[in-house]
Design a protein around this motif. Structure first.
Motif, PDB file in Angstrom:
ATOM      1  N   TYR A   1       0.846  -1.205   0.000  1.00 49.73           N
ATOM      2  CA  TYR A   1       0.000   0.000   0.000  1.00 49.73           C
ATOM      3  C   TYR A   1       0.870   1.239   0.000  1.00 49.73           C
ATOM      4  O   TYR A   1       1.935   1.260   0.627  1.00 49.73           O
ATOM      5  CB  TYR A   1      -0.879   0.044   1.267  1.00 49.73           C
ATOM      6  CG  TYR A   1      -1.782  -1.153   1.436  1.00 49.73           C
ATOM      7  CD1 TYR A   1      -3.097  -1.114   1.011  1.00 49.73           C
ATOM      8  CD2 TYR A   1      -1.292  -2.325   2.025  1.00 49.73           C
ATOM      9  CE1 TYR A   1      -3.928  -2.229   1.154  1.00 49.73           C
ATOM     10  CE2 TYR A   1      -2.108  -3.441   2.175  1.00 49.73           C
ATOM     11  CZ  TYR A   1      -3.425  -3.383   1.734  1.00 49.73           C
ATOM     12  OH  TYR A   1      -4.229  -4.489   1.880  1.00 49.73           O
ATOM     13  N   TYR A   2       0.433   2.277  -0.715  1.00 54.46           N
ATOM     14  CA  TYR A   2       0.976   3.625  -0.515  1.00 54.46           C
ATOM     15  C   TYR A   2      -0.147   4.396   0.162  1.00 54.46           C
ATOM     16  O   TYR A   2      -1.119   4.761  -0.515  1.00 54.46           O
ATOM     17  CB  TYR A   2       1.320   4.297  -1.844  1.00 54.46           C
ATOM     18  CG  TYR A   2       2.455   3.663  -2.612  1.00 54.46           C
ATOM     19  CD1 TYR A   2       3.782   3.795  -2.181  1.00 54.46           C
ATOM     20  CD2 TYR A   2       2.218   2.963  -3.787  1.00 54.46           C
ATOM     21  CE1 TYR A   2       4.829   3.239  -2.900  1.00 54.46           C
ATOM     22  CE2 TYR A   2       3.257   2.402  -4.514  1.00 54.46           C
ATOM     23  CZ  TYR A   2       4.552   2.544  -4.063  1.00 54.46           C
ATOM     24  OH  TYR A   2       5.578   1.995  -4.779  1.00 54.46           O
ATOM     25  N   GLY A   3      -0.060   4.615   1.439  1.00 55.06           N
ATOM     26  CA  GLY A   3      -1.179   5.218   2.153  1.00 55.06           C
ATOM     27  C   GLY A   3      -2.396   4.332   1.969  1.00 55.06           C
ATOM     28  O   GLY A   3      -2.319   3.129   2.261  1.00 55.06           O
ATOM     29  N   ASP A   4      -3.482   4.874   1.441  1.00 50.26           N
ATOM     30  CA  ASP A   4      -4.660   4.022   1.241  1.00 50.26           C
ATOM     31  C   ASP A   4      -4.765   3.497  -0.195  1.00 50.26           C
ATOM     32  O   ASP A   4      -5.762   2.894  -0.575  1.00 50.26           O
ATOM     33  CB  ASP A   4      -5.957   4.721   1.697  1.00 50.26           C
ATOM     34  CG  ASP A   4      -6.176   6.045   0.994  1.00 50.26           C
ATOM     35  OD1 ASP A   4      -5.477   6.303  -0.022  1.00 50.26           O
ATOM     36  OD2 ASP A   4      -7.032   6.823   1.450  1.00 50.26           O
ATOM     37  N   HIS A   5      -3.712   3.730  -0.995  1.00 49.99           N
ATOM     38  CA  HIS A   5      -3.718   3.159  -2.343  1.00 49.99           C
ATOM     39  C   HIS A   5      -3.145   1.738  -2.323  1.00 49.99           C
ATOM     40  O   HIS A   5      -2.010   1.523  -1.912  1.00 49.99           O
ATOM     41  CB  HIS A   5      -2.903   4.035  -3.300  1.00 49.99           C
ATOM     42  CG  HIS A   5      -2.855   3.487  -4.683  1.00 49.99           C
ATOM     43  ND1 HIS A   5      -3.954   3.493  -5.519  1.00 49.99           N
ATOM     44  CD2 HIS A   5      -1.862   2.896  -5.371  1.00 49.99           C
ATOM     45  CE1 HIS A   5      -3.628   2.914  -6.661  1.00 49.99           C
ATOM     46  NE2 HIS A   5      -2.364   2.547  -6.599  1.00 49.99           N
ATOM     47  N   HIS A   6      -3.966   0.789  -2.761  1.00 47.52           N
ATOM     48  CA  HIS A   6      -3.560  -0.618  -2.756  1.00 47.52           C
ATOM     49  C   HIS A   6      -2.747  -0.891  -4.025  1.00 47.52           C
ATOM     50  O   HIS A   6      -3.307  -1.133  -5.091  1.00 47.52           O
ATOM     51  CB  HIS A   6      -4.825  -1.488  -2.715  1.00 47.52           C
ATOM     52  CG  HIS A   6      -4.577  -2.880  -2.262  1.00 47.52           C
ATOM     53  ND1 HIS A   6      -5.602  -3.731  -1.895  1.00 47.52           N
ATOM     54  CD2 HIS A   6      -3.445  -3.593  -2.087  1.00 47.52           C
ATOM     55  CE1 HIS A   6      -5.098  -4.909  -1.539  1.00 47.52           C
ATOM     56  NE2 HIS A   6      -3.794  -4.852  -1.658  1.00 47.52           N
ATOM     57  N   ALA A   7      -1.408  -0.829  -3.915  1.00 44.75           N
ATOM     58  CA  ALA A   7      -0.540  -0.830  -5.101  1.00 44.75           C
ATOM     59  C   ALA A   7      -0.230  -2.232  -5.618  1.00 44.75           C
ATOM     60  O   ALA A   7      -0.021  -2.420  -6.821  1.00 44.75           O
ATOM     61  CB  ALA A   7       0.753  -0.085  -4.804  1.00 44.75           C
ATOM     62  N   LEU A   8      -0.160  -3.225  -4.737  1.00 45.46           N
ATOM     63  CA  LEU A   8       0.007  -4.622  -5.157  1.00 45.46           C
ATOM     64  C   LEU A   8      -1.022  -5.460  -4.420  1.00 45.46           C
ATOM     65  O   LEU A   8      -1.133  -5.390  -3.197  1.00 45.46           O
ATOM     66  CB  LEU A   8       1.431  -5.127  -4.852  1.00 45.46           C
ATOM     67  CG  LEU A   8       2.572  -4.477  -5.636  1.00 45.46           C
ATOM     68  CD1 LEU A   8       3.930  -5.019  -5.161  1.00 45.46           C
ATOM     69  CD2 LEU A   8       2.427  -4.688  -7.151  1.00 45.46           C
TER      70      LEU A   8
ATOM     71  N   GLY B   1       1.653  -3.827 -18.905  1.00 47.64           N
ATOM     72  CA  GLY B   1       0.468  -3.296 -18.233  1.00 47.64           C
ATOM     73  C   GLY B   1       0.485  -1.788 -18.277  1.00 47.64           C
ATOM     74  O   GLY B   1       1.533  -1.176 -18.456  1.00 47.64           O
ATOM     75  N   PRO B   2      -0.672  -1.172 -18.078  1.00 42.86           N
ATOM     76  CA  PRO B   2      -0.759   0.282 -18.183  1.00 42.86           C
ATOM     77  C   PRO B   2       0.015   1.003 -17.093  1.00 42.86           C
ATOM     78  O   PRO B   2       0.355   0.407 -16.064  1.00 42.86           O
ATOM     79  CB  PRO B   2      -2.262   0.561 -18.063  1.00 42.86           C
ATOM     80  CG  PRO B   2      -2.862  -0.655 -17.480  1.00 42.86           C
ATOM     81  CD  PRO B   2      -1.980  -1.799 -17.833  1.00 42.86           C
ATOM     82  N   SER B   3       0.284   2.266 -17.328  1.00 41.83           N
ATOM     83  CA  SER B   3       0.944   3.107 -16.344  1.00 41.83           C
ATOM     84  C   SER B   3       0.136   3.121 -15.052  1.00 41.83           C
ATOM     85  O   SER B   3      -1.087   3.191 -15.074  1.00 41.83           O
ATOM     86  CB  SER B   3       1.061   4.520 -16.931  1.00 41.83           C
ATOM     87  OG  SER B   3       1.636   5.365 -15.984  1.00 41.83           O
ATOM     88  N   GLY B   4       0.834   2.992 -13.924  1.00 42.88           N
ATOM     89  CA  GLY B   4       0.154   3.014 -12.631  1.00 42.88           C
ATOM     90  C   GLY B   4      -0.374   1.668 -12.175  1.00 42.88           C
ATOM     91  O   GLY B   4      -1.004   1.564 -11.124  1.00 42.88           O
ATOM     92  N   SER B   5      -0.085   0.586 -12.938  1.00 40.59           N
ATOM     93  CA  SER B   5      -0.648  -0.721 -12.580  1.00 40.59           C
ATOM     94  C   SER B   5       0.194  -1.471 -11.554  1.00 40.59           C
ATOM     95  O   SER B   5      -0.197  -2.545 -11.100  1.00 40.59           O
ATOM     96  CB  SER B   5      -0.844  -1.571 -13.842  1.00 40.59           C
ATOM     97  OG  SER B   5       0.369  -1.749 -14.540  1.00 40.59           O
ATOM     98  N   GLY B   6       1.371  -0.923 -11.195  1.00 39.86           N
ATOM     99  CA  GLY B   6       2.171  -1.550 -10.146  1.00 39.86           C
ATOM    100  C   GLY B   6       3.420  -2.278 -10.622  1.00 39.86           C
ATOM    101  O   GLY B   6       4.115  -2.917  -9.830  1.00 39.86           O
ATOM    102  N   LYS B   7       3.755  -2.161 -11.896  1.00 39.47           N
ATOM    103  CA  LYS B   7       4.909  -2.883 -12.459  1.00 39.47           C
ATOM    104  C   LYS B   7       6.207  -2.495 -11.769  1.00 39.47           C
ATOM    105  O   LYS B   7       7.005  -3.334 -11.369  1.00 39.47           O
ATOM    106  CB  LYS B   7       5.028  -2.595 -13.976  1.00 39.47           C
ATOM    107  CG  LYS B   7       3.761  -2.870 -14.758  1.00 39.47           C
ATOM    108  CD  LYS B   7       3.911  -2.545 -16.242  1.00 39.47           C
ATOM    109  CE  LYS B   7       4.242  -1.095 -16.550  1.00 39.47           C
ATOM    110  NZ  LYS B   7       3.162  -0.138 -16.172  1.00 39.47           N
ATOM    111  N   SER B   8       6.409  -1.178 -11.680  1.00 41.80           N
ATOM    112  CA  SER B   8       7.628  -0.668 -11.078  1.00 41.80           C
ATOM    113  C   SER B   8       7.698  -1.048  -9.586  1.00 41.80           C
ATOM    114  O   SER B   8       8.742  -1.478  -9.092  1.00 41.80           O
ATOM    115  CB  SER B   8       7.645   0.851 -11.265  1.00 41.80           C
ATOM    116  OG  SER B   8       8.825   1.386 -10.795  1.00 41.80           O
ATOM    117  N   THR B   9       6.599  -0.918  -8.908  1.00 40.16           N
ATOM    118  CA  THR B   9       6.538  -1.283  -7.491  1.00 40.16           C
ATOM    119  C   THR B   9       6.897  -2.756  -7.304  1.00 40.16           C
ATOM    120  O   THR B   9       7.671  -3.115  -6.412  1.00 40.16           O
ATOM    121  CB  THR B   9       5.127  -0.993  -6.929  1.00 40.16           C
ATOM    122  OG1 THR B   9       4.849   0.395  -7.085  1.00 40.16           O
ATOM    123  CG2 THR B   9       5.028  -1.378  -5.465  1.00 40.16           C
ATOM    124  N   LEU B  10       6.372  -3.604  -8.171  1.00 37.61           N
ATOM    125  CA  LEU B  10       6.639  -5.037  -8.075  1.00 37.61           C
ATOM    126  C   LEU B  10       8.135  -5.330  -8.181  1.00 37.61           C
ATOM    127  O   LEU B  10       8.702  -6.042  -7.341  1.00 37.61           O
ATOM    128  CB  LEU B  10       5.876  -5.786  -9.172  1.00 37.61           C
ATOM    129  CG  LEU B  10       6.067  -7.295  -9.138  1.00 37.61           C
ATOM    130  CD1 LEU B  10       4.910  -7.958  -8.435  1.00 37.61           C
ATOM    131  CD2 LEU B  10       6.200  -7.881 -10.520  1.00 37.61           C
TER     132      LEU B  10
END
Ligand code: ADP
Ligand code: ADP
Length: 230
Positions: A13-20, A37-46
């Motif tokens: 999570y980033y704050g209340d955003h469920h990123a993965l 996957g589209p921008s903002g879908s969590g690829k980089s975070t993963l």
């Protein structure tokens, strides 16, 4: 370890955003995994979770047999064996190309300067930028910079390489020269995860492709399955 990388129901999570969202994924030794996957879908975070650049809330993550979590020593062991190349090269502007590749070896893995220089030159040549070793980053092209970033990372002898949109900051004519050297890498026995929008490249090199949307893996398969229209 059985798998090179293994995610088990991982949440971030980033704050209340469920990123993965409940990400489960195994990457085998020597495999090339492409993430789309589209921008903002969590690829980089993963991929940033793999070398501990991001923490996660729950679930499990094992890399080369090490648990990636709160244990600093495990994390350090992982980071020594995982290289990462970003879209913006991250070269030090005030250091020569050679020095950019030498310093991380001295500081990161304690290599002596003479050996570090030798290793750096070998990797720069392999990436076809050896003749630019004494130049500074602003004297070479974007495609050359990215190949230097690759050489720098490879100089640390990683077992795993992570690529986060390595060609997305490049002019079109420079994309191919970076993809070419990356393609050569994928033929060896390194374990590779690459986030990319280059579908031709993905199709040519991927052993496995995953598609992410809104923090979850929504499809996974070999490139034939993934890129053939139904
Ligand atoms: P992708 O790589 O697929 O573009 P990211 O992993 O960069 O996606 O981002 C996933 C989501 O998390 C996006 O909505 C992004 O805005 C958000 N995000 C990424 N990093 C942060 C951060 N440091 N703080 C807050 N939100 C973030
Ligand atoms: P990428 O898709 O490659 O992650 P971004 O432009 O989404 O690139 O993110 C660039 C940087 O900004 C990253 O370090 C990311 O963690 C951070 N970031 C992304 N989204 C947010 C956000 N909503 N709030 C804070 N930081 C963010």
């Amino acid at each position: 370890a059985e798998h090179a990388i293994s995610f088990g129901k991982l949440n971030k999570y980033y704050g209340d955003h469920h990123a993965l969202r409940d990400v489960s994924l195994d990457v085998e030794y020597g495999e090339t995994l492409v993430i789309c996957g589209p921008s903002g879908s969590g690829k980089s975070t993963l991929i940033r979770c793999v070398n501990g650049l991001e923490t996660y809330a729950d679930g499990s993550l094992s890399v080369l047999g090490h648990a990636v979590g709160d244990d600093e020593r495990e994390l350090e062991a992982v980071r020594k064996r995982v290289g990462m190349v970003f879209q913006n090269f991250n070269l030090f502007p005030h250091l020569t190309i050679l020095e950019n590749c030498v310093l991380p070896q001295i500081r990161g893995i304690g290599r002596a300067r003479a050996e570090a220089s030798e290793v750096a030159m070998a990797q720069l040549s392999r990436m076809q930028v050896g003749e630019h070793a004494e130049k500074f980053p602003d004297q070479i092209s974007g495609g050359q910079k990215q190949r230097v970033a690759l050489a720098r990372s490879l100089s640390l002898n990683p077992d795993i390489m992570l690529f986060d949109e390595p060609t997305s900051a490049l002019d079109p004519e420079m994309i191919a020269e970076v993809l070419d050297v990356m393609q050569e890498l994928t033929r060896g026995n390194m374990t590779i995860i690459c986030v990319t929008h280059e579908m031709g490249f993905a199709r040519a090199v991927a052993d496995k492709v995953i598609l992410m949307a809104d923090g979850a893996i929504v499809e996974q398969g070999d490139p034939e399955q993934m890129f053939t229209a139904p």
